[in-house]
Design an enzyme around this catalytic site. Sequence first.
Site, PDB file in Angstrom:
ATOM      1  N   CYS A  22      -8.420   1.349   6.574  1.00 28.08           N
ATOM      2  CA  CYS A  22      -7.917   2.121   5.434  1.00 28.08           C
ATOM      3  C   CYS A  22      -8.321   1.511   4.097  1.00 28.08           C
ATOM      4  O   CYS A  22      -8.781   0.366   4.027  1.00 28.08           O
ATOM      5  CB  CYS A  22      -6.399   2.239   5.527  1.00 28.08           C
ATOM      6  SG  CYS A  22      -5.568   0.718   5.063  1.00 28.08           S
ATOM      7  N   GLU A  77      -0.005  -0.349  16.517  1.00 27.41           N
ATOM      8  CA  GLU A  77      -0.869   0.766  16.115  1.00 27.41           C
ATOM      9  C   GLU A  77      -1.851   1.122  17.231  1.00 27.41           C
ATOM     10  O   GLU A  77      -2.106   2.302  17.507  1.00 27.41           O
ATOM     11  CB  GLU A  77      -1.627   0.403  14.829  1.00 27.41           C
ATOM     12  CG  GLU A  77      -2.463   1.570  14.336  1.00 27.41           C
ATOM     13  CD  GLU A  77      -3.337   1.216  13.147  1.00 27.41           C
ATOM     14  OE1 GLU A  77      -2.923   0.398  12.303  1.00 27.41           O
ATOM     15  OE2 GLU A  77      -4.446   1.766  13.072  1.00 27.41           O
ATOM     16  N   HIS A 123       5.183  -4.959   9.082  1.00 20.97           N
ATOM     17  CA  HIS A 123       5.163  -6.316   9.631  1.00 20.97           C
ATOM     18  C   HIS A 123       5.429  -7.360   8.547  1.00 20.97           C
ATOM     19  O   HIS A 123       4.544  -8.138   8.184  1.00 20.97           O
ATOM     20  CB  HIS A 123       3.814  -6.579  10.320  1.00 20.97           C
ATOM     21  CG  HIS A 123       3.660  -5.808  11.593  1.00 20.97           C
ATOM     22  ND1 HIS A 123       2.440  -5.413  12.096  1.00 20.97           N
ATOM     23  CD2 HIS A 123       4.589  -5.351  12.475  1.00 20.97           C
ATOM     24  CE1 HIS A 123       2.619  -4.754  13.235  1.00 20.97           C
ATOM     25  NE2 HIS A 123       3.917  -4.689  13.473  1.00 20.97           N
ATOM     26  N   CYS A 165       0.862  -1.177   0.000  1.00 23.00           N
ATOM     27  CA  CYS A 165       0.000   0.000   0.000  1.00 23.00           C
ATOM     28  C   CYS A 165       0.904   1.235   0.000  1.00 23.00           C
ATOM     29  O   CYS A 165       2.125   1.128   0.164  1.00 23.00           O
ATOM     30  CB  CYS A 165      -0.874  -0.001   1.244  1.00 23.00           C
ATOM     31  SG  CYS A 165       0.141   0.026   2.744  1.00 23.00           S
ATOM     32  N   HIS A 167       3.305   1.956  11.765  1.00 20.35           N
ATOM     33  CA  HIS A 167       2.134   1.743  12.639  1.00 20.35           C
ATOM     34  C   HIS A 167       1.923   2.865  13.633  1.00 20.35           C
ATOM     35  O   HIS A 167       0.911   2.891  14.316  1.00 20.35           O
ATOM     36  CB  HIS A 167       2.284   0.394  13.358  1.00 20.35           C
ATOM     37  CG  HIS A 167       2.737  -0.687  12.431  1.00 20.35           C
ATOM     38  ND1 HIS A 167       4.048  -1.063  12.317  1.00 20.35           N
ATOM     39  CD2 HIS A 167       2.045  -1.410  11.529  1.00 20.35           C
ATOM     40  CE1 HIS A 167       4.157  -1.996  11.373  1.00 20.35           C
ATOM     41  NE2 HIS A 167       2.967  -2.227  10.882  1.00 20.35           N
ATOM     42  N   CYS A 184       2.193   5.961   8.914  1.00 23.16           N
ATOM     43  CA  CYS A 184       1.317   6.152   7.753  1.00 23.16           C
ATOM     44  C   CYS A 184       0.368   7.324   8.028  1.00 23.16           C
ATOM     45  O   CYS A 184      -0.249   7.393   9.109  1.00 23.16           O
ATOM     46  CB  CYS A 184       0.501   4.893   7.493  1.00 23.16           C
ATOM     47  SG  CYS A 184      -0.681   5.134   6.144  1.00 23.16           S
TER      48      CYS A 184
HETATM   49  O1  0CM Z   1      -1.229  -3.350  10.912  1.00 21.24           O
HETATM   50  P1  0CM Z   1      -0.604  -4.581  10.253  1.00 21.24           P
HETATM   51  O2  0CM Z   1      -0.149  -5.556  11.291  1.00 21.24           O
HETATM   52  O3  0CM Z   1      -1.479  -5.141   9.207  1.00 21.24           O
HETATM   53  O4  0CM Z   1       0.704  -3.981   9.566  1.00 21.24           O
HETATM   54  P2  0CM Z   1       1.514  -4.342   8.263  1.00 21.24           P
HETATM   55  O5  0CM Z   1       2.867  -3.732   8.458  1.00 21.24           O
HETATM   56  O6  0CM Z   1       1.458  -5.759   7.910  1.00 21.24           O
HETATM   57  O7  0CM Z   1       0.720  -3.568   7.138  1.00 21.24           O
HETATM   58  C1  0CM Z   1       0.807  -2.227   6.883  1.00 21.24           C
HETATM   59  C2  0CM Z   1       0.434  -1.308   7.866  1.00 21.24           C
HETATM   60  C3  0CM Z   1       0.129  -0.490   8.648  1.00 21.24           C
HETATM   61  C4  0CM Z   1      -0.197   0.524   9.580  1.00 21.24           C
HETATM   62 FE1  SF4 Z   2      -0.995   0.775   4.476  1.00 19.46          FE
HETATM   63 FE2  SF4 Z   2      -3.396   1.254   5.392  1.00 19.46          FE
HETATM   64 FE3  SF4 Z   2      -1.433   0.668   7.108  1.00 19.46          FE
HETATM   65 FE4  SF4 Z   2      -1.439   3.008   5.832  1.00 19.46          FE
HETATM   66  S1  SF4 Z   2      -2.955   2.335   7.299  1.00 19.46           S
HETATM   67  S2  SF4 Z   2       0.306   1.613   6.091  1.00 19.46           S
HETATM   68  S3  SF4 Z   2      -2.316   2.484   3.844  1.00 19.46           S
HETATM   69  S4  SF4 Z   2      -2.295  -0.684   5.548  1.00 19.46           S
END
Ligand code: 0CM
Ligand code: SF4
Length: 346
Positions: A215, A147, A62, A33, A95, A117
């Site tokens: 998101c 997060e 992650h 993303c 996060h 983000c």
């Molecule tokens: O929040 P999540 O564990 O899905 O994190 P990620 O690093 O795999 O994905 C992107 C994000 C954010 C915020």
């Molecule tokens: Fe990606 Fe959504 Fe996480 Fe932002 S909030 S880093 S767009 S998954």
Amino acid sequence: MPVPRVPRRREPLQDIAGPGRKRVLLASPRGYCAGVDRAVIAVEKALERFGAPVYVRKQIVHNIHVVTELEKQGAIFVEEVDEVPEGAHVVFSAHGVSPAVVNAASDRGLRAIDATCPLVTKVHREAVRFARDDFEILLIGHEGHEEVEGTAGEAPEHVTVVNSPDEADTIEVRDPSKVVWLSQTTLSVDETMETVRRLRARFPQLQDPPSDDICYATQNRQVAIKKVAKDADLVIVVGSANSSNSVRLVEVALEHGAKAAYRVDYADEVEQAWLEGVETVGVTSGASVPEVLVQQVLDDLAAAGYRDVEQVRTAEEDLMFSLPKELRQDAAGKRDDRALGGRSRS
Ligand code: 0CM
Ligand code: SF4
């Protein structure tokens, strides 16, 4: 930061399903993303600009592969800012962080680069605003996820974390006329709506967030895998075990018709037994997953006879974010405001 290791398949996948139609349905959107792309580039730019090592608080995103590759380039991942030498550069992960972490970094004289983000920052701002207006904030999300810690840390005395729909049935509030719900950005949309439904049954005056907290990337990947799952005997989700959005894709696939669904970090974790009697394999990846890892899964599936790959596209994504402000000036002092996109990178 230790990288978990998992047992790997020793032999290449075999073509065992025999004659009959074998195909792959490849979900789109999938993978990186805009927020992940920005965060990974932020670490790379920081290394380029300031030289190794650059410290990163927590995993930047992650994904084991991303973390391992950045470690090879000179990034050092730490759990907390007190592990970073005074005066060094530290990147905050995608996060987000609580104000307490920002203050601890500043007290230590660290030069912080905030790769949170912008869509996570938006939720932080909502928490600050509702807390200022003396609302009790029911933050739907997973306790212990970075997060959630960051968002709750904006107003700890106003936030209660709601982990699941079941918790919505027992949570207590001070004043039911002043309650709002917010959420982690990477949850299952359907499960979150169920939690909200059960909260509202108990607190009819519950306010909604001003805009979606889950998101666009999380939502789009879930919509795409739902369409794939209904026709899939097996769904493979590429993503790490601590990636909330990736793990949700496995659950969503199972809820929407996939006969089986598994998450893998790497192609060599796909087990031969999963392919028994399978005609259609659905493939997707979480928002923190480089496309090269998906390509490796497709290559292995091709070797097992699944050469017919059909894209199932449910949305186009073109959101882009500019670099963290601390990196927007180049070494010569020139501003670099170029926007970055959700590109698929290796
Ligand atoms: O929040 P999540 O564990 O899905 O994190 P990620 O690093 O795999 O994905 C992107 C994000 C954010 C915020
Ligand atoms: Fe990606 Fe959504 Fe996480 Fe932002 S909030 S880093 S767009 S998954």
